[in-house]
Design a protein around this motif. Structure first.
Motif, PDB file in Angstrom:
ATOM      1  N   VAL A 180     -32.794  31.964   8.651  1.00  0.00           N
ATOM      2  CA  VAL A 180     -34.113  32.484   9.165  1.00  0.00           C
ATOM      3  C   VAL A 180     -33.984  32.458  10.511  1.00  0.00           C
ATOM      4  N   GLU A 181     -34.210  33.503  11.355  1.00  0.00           N
ATOM      5  CA  GLU A 181     -34.134  33.921  12.883  1.00  0.00           C
ATOM      6  C   GLU A 181     -35.329  33.173  13.431  1.00  0.00           C
ATOM      7  N   CYS A 182     -34.906  32.239  14.665  1.00  0.00           N
ATOM      8  CA  CYS A 182     -36.119  31.506  15.381  1.00  0.00           C
ATOM      9  C   CYS A 182     -35.877  31.891  16.844  1.00  0.00           C
TER      10      CYS A 182
ATOM     11  N   PHE B  94     -51.451  24.050  21.088  1.00  0.00           N
ATOM     12  CA  PHE B  94     -50.248  23.509  20.024  1.00  0.00           C
ATOM     13  C   PHE B  94     -49.694  24.755  19.347  1.00  0.00           C
ATOM     14  N   VAL B  95     -48.332  24.609  19.314  1.00  0.00           N
ATOM     15  CA  VAL B  95     -47.545  25.590  18.763  1.00  0.00           C
ATOM     16  C   VAL B  95     -46.381  25.067  17.828  1.00  0.00           C
ATOM     17  N   HIS B  96     -46.251  25.405  16.660  1.00  0.00           N
ATOM     18  CA  HIS B  96     -45.298  24.931  15.810  1.00  0.00           C
ATOM     19  C   HIS B  96     -44.122  25.638  15.733  1.00  0.00           C
ATOM     20  N   THR B  97     -42.880  25.138  15.956  1.00  0.00           N
ATOM     21  CA  THR B  97     -41.764  25.623  16.146  1.00  0.00           C
ATOM     22  C   THR B  97     -40.638  24.820  15.271  1.00  0.00           C
ATOM     23  N   TYR B  98     -39.705  25.697  14.764  1.00  0.00           N
ATOM     24  CA  TYR B  98     -38.552  25.046  14.032  1.00  0.00           C
ATOM     25  C   TYR B  98     -37.682  24.023  14.830  1.00  0.00           C
ATOM     26  N   ARG B  99     -37.072  23.257  14.038  1.00  0.00           N
ATOM     27  CA  ARG B  99     -36.286  22.140  14.689  1.00  0.00           C
ATOM     28  C   ARG B  99     -35.125  22.776  15.469  1.00  0.00           C
ATOM     29  N   GLU B 100     -34.616  23.842  15.017  1.00  0.00           N
ATOM     30  CA  GLU B 100     -33.524  24.727  15.479  1.00  0.00           C
ATOM     31  C   GLU B 100     -33.936  25.263  16.973  1.00  0.00           C
ATOM     32  N   ALA B 101     -35.092  25.249  17.120  1.00  0.00           N
ATOM     33  CA  ALA B 101     -35.549  25.818  18.708  1.00  0.00           C
ATOM     34  C   ALA B 101     -36.181  24.621  19.164  1.00  0.00           C
ATOM     35  N   ASN B 102     -35.975  23.750  18.865  1.00  0.00           N
ATOM     36  CA  ASN B 102     -36.656  22.264  19.682  1.00  0.00           C
ATOM     37  C   ASN B 102     -35.320  21.267  19.789  1.00  0.00           C
ATOM     38  N   PHE B 103     -34.302  21.685  19.920  1.00  0.00           N
ATOM     39  CA  PHE B 103     -33.309  20.777  19.710  1.00  0.00           C
ATOM     40  C   PHE B 103     -33.336  19.653  21.208  1.00  0.00           C
ATOM     41  N   ALA B 104     -33.601  20.221  22.052  1.00  0.00           N
ATOM     42  CA  ALA B 104     -33.552  19.431  23.497  1.00  0.00           C
ATOM     43  C   ALA B 104     -34.517  18.115  23.103  1.00  0.00           C
ATOM     44  N   ALA B 105     -35.756  18.383  22.604  1.00  0.00           N
ATOM     45  CA  ALA B 105     -36.742  17.151  22.454  1.00  0.00           C
ATOM     46  C   ALA B 105     -36.165  16.372  21.292  1.00  0.00           C
TER      47      ALA B 105
ATOM     48  N   ASN C 144     -26.637  19.111  26.981  1.00  0.00           N
ATOM     49  CA  ASN C 144     -25.633  20.043  27.292  1.00  0.00           C
ATOM     50  C   ASN C 144     -26.456  21.554  27.560  1.00  0.00           C
ATOM     51  N   SER C 145     -27.431  21.529  26.552  1.00  0.00           N
ATOM     52  CA  SER C 145     -28.208  23.096  26.638  1.00  0.00           C
ATOM     53  C   SER C 145     -29.336  23.015  26.417  1.00  0.00           C
ATOM     54  N   LEU C 146     -30.233  24.004  26.730  1.00  0.00           N
ATOM     55  CA  LEU C 146     -31.670  23.900  26.678  1.00  0.00           C
ATOM     56  C   LEU C 146     -32.108  25.431  25.959  1.00  0.00           C
TER      57      LEU C 146
ATOM     58  N   SER D 213     -31.677  34.170  19.968  1.00  0.00           N
ATOM     59  CA  SER D 213     -31.691  33.788  18.453  1.00  0.00           C
ATOM     60  C   SER D 213     -31.324  32.582  17.928  1.00  0.00           C
ATOM     61  N   TYR D 214     -32.041  31.715  17.353  1.00  0.00           N
ATOM     62  CA  TYR D 214     -31.523  30.507  16.850  1.00  0.00           C
ATOM     63  C   TYR D 214     -31.829  30.534  15.130  1.00  0.00           C
ATOM     64  N   PHE D 215     -30.784  30.009  14.599  1.00  0.00           N
ATOM     65  CA  PHE D 215     -31.035  29.980  13.003  1.00  0.00           C
ATOM     66  C   PHE D 215     -30.853  28.751  12.336  1.00  0.00           C
ATOM     67  N   ARG D 216     -31.714  29.069  11.294  1.00  0.00           N
ATOM     68  CA  ARG D 216     -32.196  27.839  10.239  1.00  0.00           C
ATOM     69  C   ARG D 216     -31.772  28.226   9.013  1.00  0.00           C
ATOM     70  N   LEU D 217     -31.235  27.541   8.021  1.00  0.00           N
ATOM     71  CA  LEU D 217     -31.136  27.962   6.627  1.00  0.00           C
ATOM     72  C   LEU D 217     -32.270  27.440   5.819  1.00  0.00           C
ATOM     73  N   LYS D 218     -32.763  28.409   5.073  1.00  0.00           N
ATOM     74  CA  LYS D 218     -33.979  28.164   3.984  1.00  0.00           C
ATOM     75  C   LYS D 218     -33.595  28.453   2.873  1.00  0.00           C
TER      76      LYS D 218
END
Length: 460
Positions: free
Chosen positions: A296-298, A410-421, A447-449, A455-460
């Protein structure tokens, strides 16, 4: 059952029928080797079968009944309150003939001790006998039941400000009440919340959980009742783990003249744990079967020009377990503004995510911004803030936060697009409760933000 205290003898007779039917399939036939019924009605993780005790259910319903009498403004509740209590608010001990009163006396103390008052104007809250500061009333802290029960919190309030005076100050000091950290009255009516329930609403299930007998939690019981295990095999394994099988050794120890109507595992076994060997192949066969994942593309988007972005995340090791939260602040140009990590003590994942947002909003006040965009990978936390369905113990902090900002989105985002936090939350896992680490500059381990148009990807 919801109004009267049931006689103990009647409850025992009913539970005997349930127990016999559970073990033998016949309400008139008893089994020789069984598990104590007080252990059977405990949760599965504690080695039981989650069967509810009639005595516990009766007390839970009585607790609901008394809480309705205590907090409802309906005529029937006000009538019963006036009938069963004295002018000082205590339960009448004599002079009232009622079949309901014994049940009220049984549950009154435990309900009142687990009900906390969120102060409005303090007119309906007893200064000494209601829980309004901390988790225990002042009378229980001092162990003194001779305190004046007619004194209300409103006696010490003037225009929603504390005006401490007289002997009340001495009683507060004896109870070790922090006079500089008293709860802030919000005005309006006082609101009573049920402390065992996170939302503050009374439920019979939380009442039963509060009064039932607790047992140790063992991992083996959680393994027995998995879906991949056949129910018959799971039941046999459970009996073996609870030592409820009629093995040959038990039959020799018991009376030799007793004729067992139904014997399970009567044949000798080399090792009682050999029955567990059937669990592993099932787990390997069905638990790790072939699965197909779809990517899934994030995307990550920056905040508006007049907003400050807070990327928040929380984590608990064990759920519940030692928890931490991390926050990363970004501006509209995707620049790094700051980051922080805080230790939250022992809590679960949901509260870690929730407190991560609350602490982040309080921390962002130093930038004197009026509009905030909050991103979190917890849909439950986002919906809690969006619907204003806060847990009772966080409502006052959330109310102060709302007064400090003009607008919070407030906005929900997937963890793959919230890796810095996520990295901030899990970095300093040895932080004690309340300890905060601030980073005005970008930490070396980030190391990255996240950036837009990536595009960030997660497996569903």
């Amino acid at each position: 059952m919801a109004v009267y205290k049931w006689p103990r003898k009647f409850i025992m007779q009913c539970e005997r029928v349930i127990r016999n039917f559970h073990w033998s399939g016949d309400s008139e036939v008893a089994r020789k080797f069984v598990v104590g019924f007080d252990k059977v009605w405990s949760p599965v993780k504690e080695g039981g079968l989650s069967i509810t005790s009639m005595a516990v259910t009766n007390r839970g319903l009585l607790m609901k009944y008394w809480r309705s009498i205590r907090s409802s403004n309906k005529k029937w509740a006000r009538f019963l309150w006036a009938k069963y209590t004295t002018q000082t608010g205590r339960i009448t001990q004599y002079g009232v003939n009622s079949s309901i009163l014994p049940g009220v006396r049984l549950v009154r103390n435990i309900v009142d001790r687990n009900t906390k008052v969120l102060l409005g104007d303090g007119r309906a809250t007893s200064l000494y006998y209601d829980v309004w500061n901390g988790n225990e009333c002042i009378a229980d802290i001092l162990g003194d039941n001779e305190l004046d029960s007619t004194v209300m919190v409103s006696t010490l309030l003037s225009n929603n400000e504390w005006q401490l005076q007289g002997d009340h100050i001495q009683n507060f000091l004896r109870a070790r009440v922090d006079l500089n950290n008293l709860p802030t009255p919000q005005g309006g009516d006082d609101h009573r919340v049920w402390m065992p329930e996170m939302r503050g609403n009374f439920t019979v299930s939380s009442a039963k959980q509060l009064i039932r007998k607790k047992y140790n939690v063992l991992d083996v019981y959680g393994l027995l009742w998995r879906k991949v295990i056949h129910p018959k095999l799971a039941a046999q394994n459970w009996k073996l783990a609870r030592e409820a099988c009629a093995t040959q050794d038990k039959i020799r120890i018991g009376s030799r003249s007793i004729l067992l109507i139904s014997v399970t595992f009567a044949s000798p076994m080399k090792s009682p744990w050999s029955i567990f060997y059937g669990v592993v192949p099932l787990q390997l066969k069905f638990g790790n079967g072939s699965q197909f994942f779809q990517p899934v593309e994030c995307f990550w988007t920056p905040p508006n020009r007049d907003e400050l972005l807070l990327c928040c995340d929380g984590a608990a090791k064990g759920n519940p377990g030692i928890a931490w939260a991390g926050v990363v602040a970004r501006d509209a140009d995707c620049n790094f503004i700051g980051a922080m990590t805080i230790g939250l003590g022992r809590t679960n994942n949901f509260l870690a995510e929730l407190y991560g947002i609350i602490v982040g909003l309080e921390w962002a006040l130093k930038w004197v911004v009026r509009k905030i965009l909050v991103r979190s990978d917890s849909m439950g936390a986002v919906m809690t803030f969006t619907n204003s369905n806060m847990p009772w113990f966080a409502r006052q902090r959330w109310r102060k936060i709302q007064e400090s900002y003009d607008f919070i989105r407030f906005v929900h985002t997937y963890r793959e697009a919230n890796f810095a936090a996520d990295a901030m939350a899990k970095r300093d896992y040895l932080l004690r409760n309340g300890k905060v680490l601030n980073n005005d500059e970008r930490p070396y381990f980030l190391n990255s933000l996240e950036y837009p148009n990536v595009s960030y990807f997660r497996l569903k």
